[in-house]
Design a protein around this motif. Structure first.
Motif, PDB file in Angstrom:
ATOM      1  N   ILE B 125       1.090  -1.016   0.226  1.00  0.00           N
ATOM      2  CA  ILE B 125       0.247  -0.071  -0.281  1.00  0.00           C
ATOM      3  C   ILE B 125       0.774   1.161   0.354  1.00  0.00           C
ATOM      4  O   ILE B 125       0.079   2.416  -0.820  1.00  0.00           O
ATOM      5  N   SER B 126       2.284   1.166   1.202  1.00  0.00           N
ATOM      6  CA  SER B 126       2.515   2.442   1.325  1.00  0.00           C
ATOM      7  C   SER B 126       3.162   2.649  -0.481  1.00  0.00           C
ATOM      8  O   SER B 126       3.777   3.872  -0.769  1.00  0.00           O
ATOM      9  N   LYS B 127       4.327   1.755  -1.533  1.00  0.00           N
ATOM     10  CA  LYS B 127       4.712   1.649  -2.596  1.00  0.00           C
ATOM     11  C   LYS B 127       3.251   2.071  -3.294  1.00  0.00           C
ATOM     12  O   LYS B 127       4.010   3.323  -4.251  1.00  0.00           O
ATOM     13  N   ARG B 128       2.515   1.973  -3.505  1.00  0.00           N
ATOM     14  CA  ARG B 128       1.521   1.988  -4.002  1.00  0.00           C
ATOM     15  C   ARG B 128       1.066   3.279  -4.142  1.00  0.00           C
ATOM     16  O   ARG B 128       0.423   4.503  -5.280  1.00  0.00           O
ATOM     17  N   LEU B 129       1.014   4.483  -3.545  1.00  0.00           N
ATOM     18  CA  LEU B 129       0.113   5.170  -2.736  1.00  0.00           C
ATOM     19  C   LEU B 129       1.575   6.718  -2.248  1.00  0.00           C
ATOM     20  O   LEU B 129       1.210   7.651  -1.611  1.00  0.00           O
ATOM     21  N   LYS B 130       2.766   5.753  -2.515  1.00  0.00           N
ATOM     22  CA  LYS B 130       4.114   6.932  -2.764  1.00  0.00           C
ATOM     23  C   LYS B 130       4.045   7.393  -0.919  1.00  0.00           C
ATOM     24  O   LYS B 130       4.239   8.246  -0.823  1.00  0.00           O
ATOM     25  N   MET B 131       4.025   6.100  -0.477  1.00  0.00           N
ATOM     26  CA  MET B 131       3.715   6.691   1.664  1.00  0.00           C
ATOM     27  C   MET B 131       5.430   6.483   2.461  1.00  0.00           C
ATOM     28  O   MET B 131       5.433   7.245   2.735  1.00  0.00           O
ATOM     29  N   ASP B 132       5.991   6.263   1.179  1.00  0.00           N
ATOM     30  CA  ASP B 132       7.643   5.608   1.690  1.00  0.00           C
ATOM     31  C   ASP B 132       7.738   6.394   3.253  1.00  0.00           C
ATOM     32  O   ASP B 132       8.548   6.454   3.700  1.00  0.00           O
ATOM     33  N   LYS B 133       7.577   7.640   2.168  1.00  0.00           N
ATOM     34  CA  LYS B 133       8.825   8.092   3.187  1.00  0.00           C
ATOM     35  C   LYS B 133       8.244   8.757   4.266  1.00  0.00           C
ATOM     36  O   LYS B 133       8.611   9.546   5.193  1.00  0.00           O
ATOM     37  N   PHE B 134       7.027   9.247   4.380  1.00  0.00           N
ATOM     38  CA  PHE B 134       6.634   9.559   6.011  1.00  0.00           C
ATOM     39  C   PHE B 134       5.444   8.803   6.256  1.00  0.00           C
ATOM     40  O   PHE B 134       4.900   8.596   7.055  1.00  0.00           O
ATOM     41  N   LEU B 135       6.480   7.123   6.391  1.00  0.00           N
ATOM     42  CA  LEU B 135       5.679   6.075   6.622  1.00  0.00           C
ATOM     43  C   LEU B 135       5.614   6.048   8.297  1.00  0.00           C
ATOM     44  O   LEU B 135       4.803   4.991   9.398  1.00  0.00           O
ATOM     45  N   ASN B 151      -5.650   8.284   4.642  1.00  0.00           N
ATOM     46  CA  ASN B 151      -6.740   7.445   5.220  1.00  0.00           C
ATOM     47  C   ASN B 151      -7.513   7.153   4.076  1.00  0.00           C
ATOM     48  O   ASN B 151      -8.582   6.166   4.499  1.00  0.00           O
ATOM     49  N   ILE B 152      -6.817   7.080   3.007  1.00  0.00           N
ATOM     50  CA  ILE B 152      -7.085   5.958   1.877  1.00  0.00           C
ATOM     51  C   ILE B 152      -6.249   4.285   1.665  1.00  0.00           C
ATOM     52  O   ILE B 152      -7.261   4.061   1.695  1.00  0.00           O
ATOM     53  N   ALA B 153      -5.494   4.540   2.481  1.00  0.00           N
ATOM     54  CA  ALA B 153      -4.959   3.900   2.821  1.00  0.00           C
ATOM     55  C   ALA B 153      -5.213   2.798   4.180  1.00  0.00           C
ATOM     56  O   ALA B 153      -5.260   1.184   3.901  1.00  0.00           O
ATOM     57  N   ARG B 154      -5.776   3.633   5.011  1.00  0.00           N
ATOM     58  CA  ARG B 154      -6.814   2.888   6.297  1.00  0.00           C
ATOM     59  C   ARG B 154      -7.516   2.171   5.465  1.00  0.00           C
ATOM     60  O   ARG B 154      -8.274   0.601   5.972  1.00  0.00           O
ATOM     61  N   SER B 155      -8.556   2.803   4.302  1.00  0.00           N
ATOM     62  CA  SER B 155      -9.663   1.784   3.947  1.00  0.00           C
ATOM     63  C   SER B 155     -10.124   0.688   3.253  1.00  0.00           C
ATOM     64  O   SER B 155     -10.634   0.609   2.788  1.00  0.00           O
ATOM     65  N   PHE B 156      -8.306   0.717   2.574  1.00  0.00           N
ATOM     66  CA  PHE B 156      -8.531  -0.032   0.772  1.00  0.00           C
ATOM     67  C   PHE B 156      -7.057  -1.075   2.000  1.00  0.00           C
ATOM     68  O   PHE B 156      -6.863  -2.241   0.832  1.00  0.00           O
ATOM     69  N   ILE B 157      -6.902  -1.237   3.629  1.00  0.00           N
ATOM     70  CA  ILE B 157      -5.207  -1.674   3.575  1.00  0.00           C
ATOM     71  C   ILE B 157      -6.386  -3.657   3.377  1.00  0.00           C
ATOM     72  O   ILE B 157      -5.478  -3.827   3.104  1.00  0.00           O
ATOM     73  N   HIS B 158      -7.746  -3.999   4.080  1.00  0.00           N
ATOM     74  CA  HIS B 158      -8.293  -5.102   4.066  1.00  0.00           C
ATOM     75  C   HIS B 158      -8.512  -5.516   2.429  1.00  0.00           C
ATOM     76  O   HIS B 158      -9.290  -6.343   1.871  1.00  0.00           O
ATOM     77  N   ASP B 159      -8.625  -4.683   1.763  1.00  0.00           N
ATOM     78  CA  ASP B 159      -8.567  -5.177  -0.156  1.00  0.00           C
ATOM     79  C   ASP B 159     -10.161  -4.982  -0.250  1.00  0.00           C
ATOM     80  O   ASP B 159     -10.911  -6.422  -0.472  1.00  0.00           O
ATOM     81  N   GLU B 186      -8.833   3.670 -10.195  1.00  0.00           N
ATOM     82  CA  GLU B 186      -8.136   2.604 -10.237  1.00  0.00           C
ATOM     83  C   GLU B 186      -8.268   1.659  -9.376  1.00  0.00           C
ATOM     84  O   GLU B 186      -8.699   0.546  -9.959  1.00  0.00           O
ATOM     85  N   GLU B 187      -9.225   1.778  -9.099  1.00  0.00           N
ATOM     86  CA  GLU B 187      -9.931   0.831  -7.771  1.00  0.00           C
ATOM     87  C   GLU B 187     -11.784   0.549  -9.050  1.00  0.00           C
ATOM     88  O   GLU B 187     -11.868  -1.180  -8.809  1.00  0.00           O
ATOM     89  N   LYS B 188     -12.204   1.077  -9.931  1.00  0.00           N
ATOM     90  CA  LYS B 188     -12.648   0.667 -10.701  1.00  0.00           C
ATOM     91  C   LYS B 188     -12.245  -0.072 -11.817  1.00  0.00           C
ATOM     92  O   LYS B 188     -12.392  -1.331 -11.988  1.00  0.00           O
ATOM     93  N   LYS B 189     -11.222   0.014 -11.987  1.00  0.00           N
ATOM     94  CA  LYS B 189     -10.025  -0.316 -12.754  1.00  0.00           C
ATOM     95  C   LYS B 189     -10.607  -2.443 -12.393  1.00  0.00           C
ATOM     96  O   LYS B 189     -10.174  -3.160 -12.449  1.00  0.00           O
ATOM     97  N   ASN B 190     -10.164  -1.991 -10.603  1.00  0.00           N
ATOM     98  CA  ASN B 190     -10.187  -3.611  -9.920  1.00  0.00           C
ATOM     99  C   ASN B 190     -11.382  -4.154  -9.632  1.00  0.00           C
ATOM    100  O   ASN B 190     -11.412  -5.034  -9.160  1.00  0.00           O
ATOM    101  N   LYS B 191     -12.044  -3.893 -10.279  1.00  0.00           N
ATOM    102  CA  LYS B 191     -14.006  -4.304 -10.613  1.00  0.00           C
ATOM    103  C   LYS B 191     -14.257  -4.222  -8.788  1.00  0.00           C
ATOM    104  O   LYS B 191     -15.298  -4.698  -8.805  1.00  0.00           O
ATOM    105  N   LYS B 192     -13.821  -3.213  -8.559  1.00  0.00           N
ATOM    106  CA  LYS B 192     -14.243  -2.978  -7.105  1.00  0.00           C
ATOM    107  C   LYS B 192     -16.044  -1.797  -7.567  1.00  0.00           C
ATOM    108  O   LYS B 192     -15.907  -1.043  -8.565  1.00  0.00           O
TER     109      LYS B 192
END
Lengths: 384, 251
Positions: B125-135, B151-159, B186-192
């Protein structure tokens, strides 16, 4: 269920330990207890050891014989001899604290009941006159060729203090220090309880929490466990500091000379039980009240009376010396302070302690049920 | 699939002189939302969007009607449904005194993820949202954009299968808003399945496959943005909305 509750508990504890205010409430309040114990001890010590030079100024409104003057010196009384007008004037100008008049064989001690020095001067004068009476009786009997010892000491009276471990000051100080532990636990419970309920609602994180697959029961039990843990830490710290300061006071102040004011091991163990049960009880009460508030400030205002309610019934019972019975043992707040006092005074009544624990468990269960119900109520969750 | 039928939510409001009256914040709302679709819930402030989404997210109980996720309802499968959905709202905030890593780990635990999988998932998730620098920085020290990423990361952490997003771009700057819009695409593409409420009609036109327009708790139009524009004979959703409410601007 268990792991979800533990997850909530972990989350809440992390917040308590990272929030400066919660942490300071938990750790700073107990520090006040040694200040109270040592401050009160110093005050009593000062009162008990008032120097005689501060109150021994007494006026004598009649002519003294040499024997009376010598006896006054023996009693360390700094007397001022003169006419009634002269001693009255000196009394009014506070140069003396009491004065004695003589009418035939009747001695009258005049003093002011509202002044500590005057009361002490009256006691000193009374003792002096008792002694002077004894001298006159001895002389009279000797003149009559009667052995004064046979008449004056026809019987002997002796007082033996059997309980040398307790005294007024010791009971007073330890009683108050234990009452302050209850107060410290209450103050310590109010802040995290407010923060974890009304604070969470105000910060907007409650909605986030409710969207997770967690039951209200797990959320409430987790929150209750964290507030209780915080209160127990305060209670244990308060107890440790209380015992430490009592030990120091025991050695440092003369009022405790030859007296042991330290509680026994049994008292300490029972105190730990009371701290645990009270922490759980007060945490539940605080969470229930704070949950109903819209904002952090509103919750704090709603919880302020709790700080007084926890303390005053116990303090009043302590002052008027109420004895614990089965009914008092189940009355919330009063039971904790009252049984805490009993345990501290060495009066352990197992039935009362069991009643206190069982009734508290019943109250806590009702409180938890009530809060869980509240956490399903939209009025409570979205009223902001 | 999310299936909503005859959903109703009544509240009691106090009018002058302590007169208490019932009113329906949501009244007889029915629709379906399938996989790989972004469904826009559109309406002005106070139209009932938040109440509707809170009921769908299971944090508010409807007065009447049913909500089903692949045939399952909250009465019998609350925890199961919540395990498969992500709820993110403009009102919801995240814990400030912890780091994004700690927050994400906590969320993984709430979703019963395997301990061995948690670190791997957070790194993904961190890589996808480019969060590495402030994780590992405290959340209260992050910028608004960084916080929104967390906030986005926490909402889709469980896929999750379903996203319920309630005015998530409201009050955000252009960059923070774009982070969210890109994420939805992106999530629409993932059939969500994404339910997305907003009062920004241009944003909805850009991102939604279908739109449900709400006014005073009732559905006033449904369809693709093109269908709604055609039906109202307007050139954009903003004009379509005003055409549908007929100049009634009252909140």
């Amino acid at each position: 269920m268990k792991s979800k509750t533990m997850n909530i508990f972990k989350k809440e504890m992390r917040e308590v330990f990272r929030d400066k205010k919660s942490l300071s409430m938990m750790l700073i309040i107990p520090i006040l207890i040694p200040l109270v114990v040592l401050g009160m001890s110093a005050l009593f010590d000062m009162e008990a050891n008032t120097d005689i030079e501060e109150y021994n100024k007494v006026g004598i409104a009649y002519k003294l014989s040499d024997d009376e003057k010598n006896l006054l010196k023996e009693f360390n009384i700094d007397y001022q001899e003169g006419t009634l007008e002269e001693v009255k004037k000196a009394y009014e100008e506070s140069k003396i604290y009491a004065y004695i008049t003589l009418d035939d064989n009747k001695y009258t001690i005049n003093y002011n009941e509202e002044s500590t020095n005057s009361v002490l001067a009256r006691t000193l004068s009374f003792n002096y006159l008792e002694s002077w009476k004894s001298i006159l009786q001895t002389r009279y009997l000797s003149n009559q060729k009667i052995d004064p010892n046979i008449v004056l000491n026809i019987i002997f009276i002796e007082s033996v203090a059997e309980d040398v471990t307790n005294n007024f000051f010791g009971e007073y100080i330890t009683g108050y220090s234990f009452l302050f532990i209850i107060m410290a636990i209450t103050i310590s419970a109010t802040y995290p309880a407010t923060d974890t309920t009304a604070g969470e609602k105000e910060r907007g994180t409650l909605e986030t929490l409710l969207s997770f697959p967690i039951k209200s029961r797990d959320i409430i039990v987790g929150k209750l466990m964290s507030v209780t843990t915080s209160s127990v830490i305060t209670g244990l710290l308060s107890l440790a500091l209380s015992l430490g300061s009592l030990a120091y006071a025991n050695n440092a102040f003369e009022i405790y000379k030859d007296i042991n004011i330290m509680p026994s091991v049994d008292t300490i163990i029972l105190s730990l039980v009371i701290i645990l049960v009270y922490s759980l009880f007060i945490s539940g009460i605080c969470i229930a009240i704070a949950s109903m508030s819209k904002t952090f400030k509103e919750a704090q205002s709603a919880l302020t009376p709790i700080n007084f309610i926890c303390f005053f019934p116990g303090m009043i019972a302590f002052l008027v010396n109420i004895k614990t019975n089965a009914l008092i043992a189940i009355i919330p707040f009063l039971n904790f302070t009252q049984i805490f006092n009993d345990v501290n005074g060495g009066e352990v009544n197992i039935l009362n302690i069991i009643l206190m624990i069982v009734s508290s468990i019943v109250y806590i269960t009702v409180i938890i049920w009530y809060i869980i119900k509240q956490y399903k109520s939209e009025r409570i969750l979205f009223n902001s | 699939m999310i299936k909503i039928e005859h959903l109703k939510k009544e509240f009691i409001k106090t009018e002058a002189k302590n007169k208490r009256i019932k009113f329906a914040a949501i009244d007889d709302v029915s629709f379906e939302a399938g996989e790989g679709k972004v469904i826009g819930i559109l309406g002005h402030n106070g139209a009932g969007k938040t109440t509707l989404l809170r009921m769908i997210a299971g944090i508010m109980e409807p007065t009447n009607g049913t909500i089903e996720f692949d045939g399952k309802d909250y009465k019998h499968n609350e925890l199961e449904i919540k395990s498969e959905l992500a709820y993110l709202s403009g009102n919801t905030k995240i814990y400030q005194t912890i780091t994004p890593y700690e927050l994400l780990k906590m969320c993984c635990e709430f979703y019963n993820m395997e301990e061995s999988q948690i670190d791997k998932r957070i790194k993904e998730i961190s890589k996808r949202l480019k969060m590495d620098k402030f994780l590992y920085n405290r959340i209260d020290r992050l910028s608004t954009g960084q916080t929104q990423k967390v906030n986005i990361a926490r909402s889709f952490i469980h896929d999750p299968k379903y996203y319920i997003l309630d005015e998530v771009t409201s009050g955000l700057d252009i960059i923070s808003s774009q982070i969210i819009l890109d994420f939805i695409k992106e999530e629409k593409k993932n059939k969500k399945c994404v339910l997305y409420s907003t009062h920004y009609m241009e944003e909805a036109e850009n991102i939604c496959d279908e739109c449900i327009m709400i006014n005073h708790g009732k559905i006033i139009a449904t369809g693709t943005p093109e269908e709604i524009k055609k039906y109202t004979k307007t050139s954009n959703l903003r004009e379509a909305f005003f055409a549908l409410i007929g100049g009634n601007y009252e909140e």
